[in-house]
Design an enzyme around this catalytic site. Structure first.
Site, PDB file in Angstrom:
ATOM      1  N   ASN A  10      39.672  28.303  68.761  1.00 45.69           N
ATOM      2  CA  ASN A  10      41.106  28.227  69.063  1.00 45.69           C
ATOM      3  C   ASN A  10      41.773  27.552  67.875  1.00 45.69           C
ATOM      4  O   ASN A  10      41.651  26.346  67.694  1.00 45.69           O
ATOM      5  CB  ASN A  10      41.315  27.406  70.353  1.00 45.69           C
ATOM      6  CG  ASN A  10      42.781  27.157  70.642  1.00 45.69           C
ATOM      7  OD1 ASN A  10      43.659  27.715  69.987  1.00 45.69           O
ATOM      8  ND2 ASN A  10      43.059  26.305  71.628  1.00 45.69           N
ATOM      9  N   GLU A  99      47.091  21.696  76.355  1.00 44.84           N
ATOM     10  CA  GLU A  99      48.319  21.489  75.563  1.00 44.84           C
ATOM     11  C   GLU A  99      49.480  22.275  76.162  1.00 44.84           C
ATOM     12  O   GLU A  99      50.629  21.815  76.145  1.00 44.84           O
ATOM     13  CB  GLU A  99      48.052  21.877  74.094  1.00 44.84           C
ATOM     14  CG  GLU A  99      47.151  20.843  73.416  1.00 44.84           C
ATOM     15  CD  GLU A  99      46.276  21.383  72.284  1.00 44.84           C
ATOM     16  OE1 GLU A  99      46.519  22.497  71.792  1.00 44.84           O
ATOM     17  OE2 GLU A  99      45.327  20.661  71.907  1.00 44.84           O
ATOM     18  N   GLU A 169      37.605  21.605  79.482  1.00 43.50           N
ATOM     19  CA  GLU A 169      38.029  20.831  78.325  1.00 43.50           C
ATOM     20  C   GLU A 169      38.602  19.503  78.814  1.00 43.50           C
ATOM     21  O   GLU A 169      39.786  19.425  79.164  1.00 43.50           O
ATOM     22  CB  GLU A 169      39.108  21.591  77.540  1.00 43.50           C
ATOM     23  CG  GLU A 169      38.636  22.896  76.943  1.00 43.50           C
ATOM     24  CD  GLU A 169      39.440  23.284  75.706  1.00 43.50           C
ATOM     25  OE1 GLU A 169      38.821  23.499  74.664  1.00 43.50           O
ATOM     26  OE2 GLU A 169      40.677  23.328  75.772  1.00 43.50           O
ATOM     27  N   SER A 214      36.123  18.385  70.900  1.00 40.72           N
ATOM     28  CA  SER A 214      35.389  17.785  69.780  1.00 40.72           C
ATOM     29  C   SER A 214      33.973  18.340  69.612  1.00 40.72           C
ATOM     30  O   SER A 214      33.056  17.601  69.264  1.00 40.72           O
ATOM     31  CB  SER A 214      35.375  16.252  69.906  1.00 40.72           C
ATOM     32  OG  SER A 214      36.699  15.741  69.866  1.00 40.72           O
TER      33      SER A 214
END
Ligand code: 13P
Length: 252
Positions: A10, A99, A169, A214
């Site tokens: 992404n 996000e 996530e 991460s």
């Protein structure tokens, strides 16, 4: 179990056209046909057509980072439909990234609508779920995740997950360098699979659940070694060819 590992990059809102080209050229060289894993690239909308040309003839597949919550074309300034994504070569699309949820106010209901819009256009949605640090520390991880998964299953039906991917996530691990441990990831992945299995065991067994947050070359192997971790959704490290290839090789 025939869950082929999926390694998705992404790119978020990063890079230029020239950077993207260099990156794709370097990645192409490292992905051979017949690899055990699939590499998926999710560049910004405006680079999709270009990236589609650059990956032509390679096993790399293309996806978008978002999709309109409208099933058909219409007067929706600034939006991009599933049909348009399909036209430019996408086969996947990310929906409900944290996000989008946090910065653009996407609710569980909007995420479910986007998932359905993606499937209506023949795209495979990658639906993102995950708890914030505050929620984890308050012991709310399971209730948050089950709410996010239930919102999708209730709106789209468990059958929708036969042609979808889920990405776990944890928000606290995104872009922070603080990866979930393999055990933390496995625990939530198994929990998600269990939620789906309660509705349909066959669909749950075939469902790919990616980990994101991460992921790096250095931690990918131990994450992917977990029974319910079927690949990764990679942000920052997907912008560095050598690092992303290292992650890909960890699954392939
Ligand atoms: P990072 O890999 O940069 O933490 O980003 C994860 C992510 O949000 C992928 O969608």
């Amino acid at each position: 179990m025939t869950r082929k590992p999926l390694i998705a990059g992404n790119w978020k809102m990063h890079g230029s056209l020239a950077d993207s080209r260099k990156l794709v050229e370097a990645l192409r060289g490292g992905v051979t046909a017949g690899a055990r894993a699939t590499m998926l690239l999710c560049p910004p909308y405006v680079y999709l057509s270009a990236v589609h040309e650059w990956v032509r003839g390679s096993p790399i597949v293309l996806g978008a980072q978002d999709i309109a919550d409208k099933p058909a074309t219409g007067a929706y300034t600034g939006e991009v439909s599933g049909q348009m994504l399909s036209d430019v070569g996408c086969s996947y699309v990310i929906v409900g990234h944290s996000e989008r949820r946090a910065l653009y106010g996407e609710t569980d209901a909007v995420v479910a609508t986007k998932l359905k819009a993606a499937q209506a256009a023949g795209l495979t949605p990658i639906a993102c779920v995950g708890e914030t640090l505050e929620q984890r520390e308050a012991g709310e991880t399971r209730s948050v995740i089950s709410g996010q998964v239930a919102a999708i299953v209730d709106a789209a039906g468990v059958q929708a997950l036969a042609k979808a991917v889920i990405a776990y996530e944890p928000v606290w691990a995104i872009g922070t360098g603080r990866t979930a441990t393999p055990e933390q990831a496995q625990e939530v992945h198994a929990f998600i699979r269990g939620l789906v299995a309660a509705r349909d065991a066959t669909i749950a067994a075939g469902l790919s659940i990616l980990y994101g947050g991460s992921v790096k070359g250095a931690n990918a192997r131990s994450l992917f070694a977990m029974a319910d971790v079927d690949g990764g959704l990679v942000g920052g490290a997907s912008l560095v060819a050598a690092e992303f290839l290292d992650i890909f090789r960890a699954a392939a």
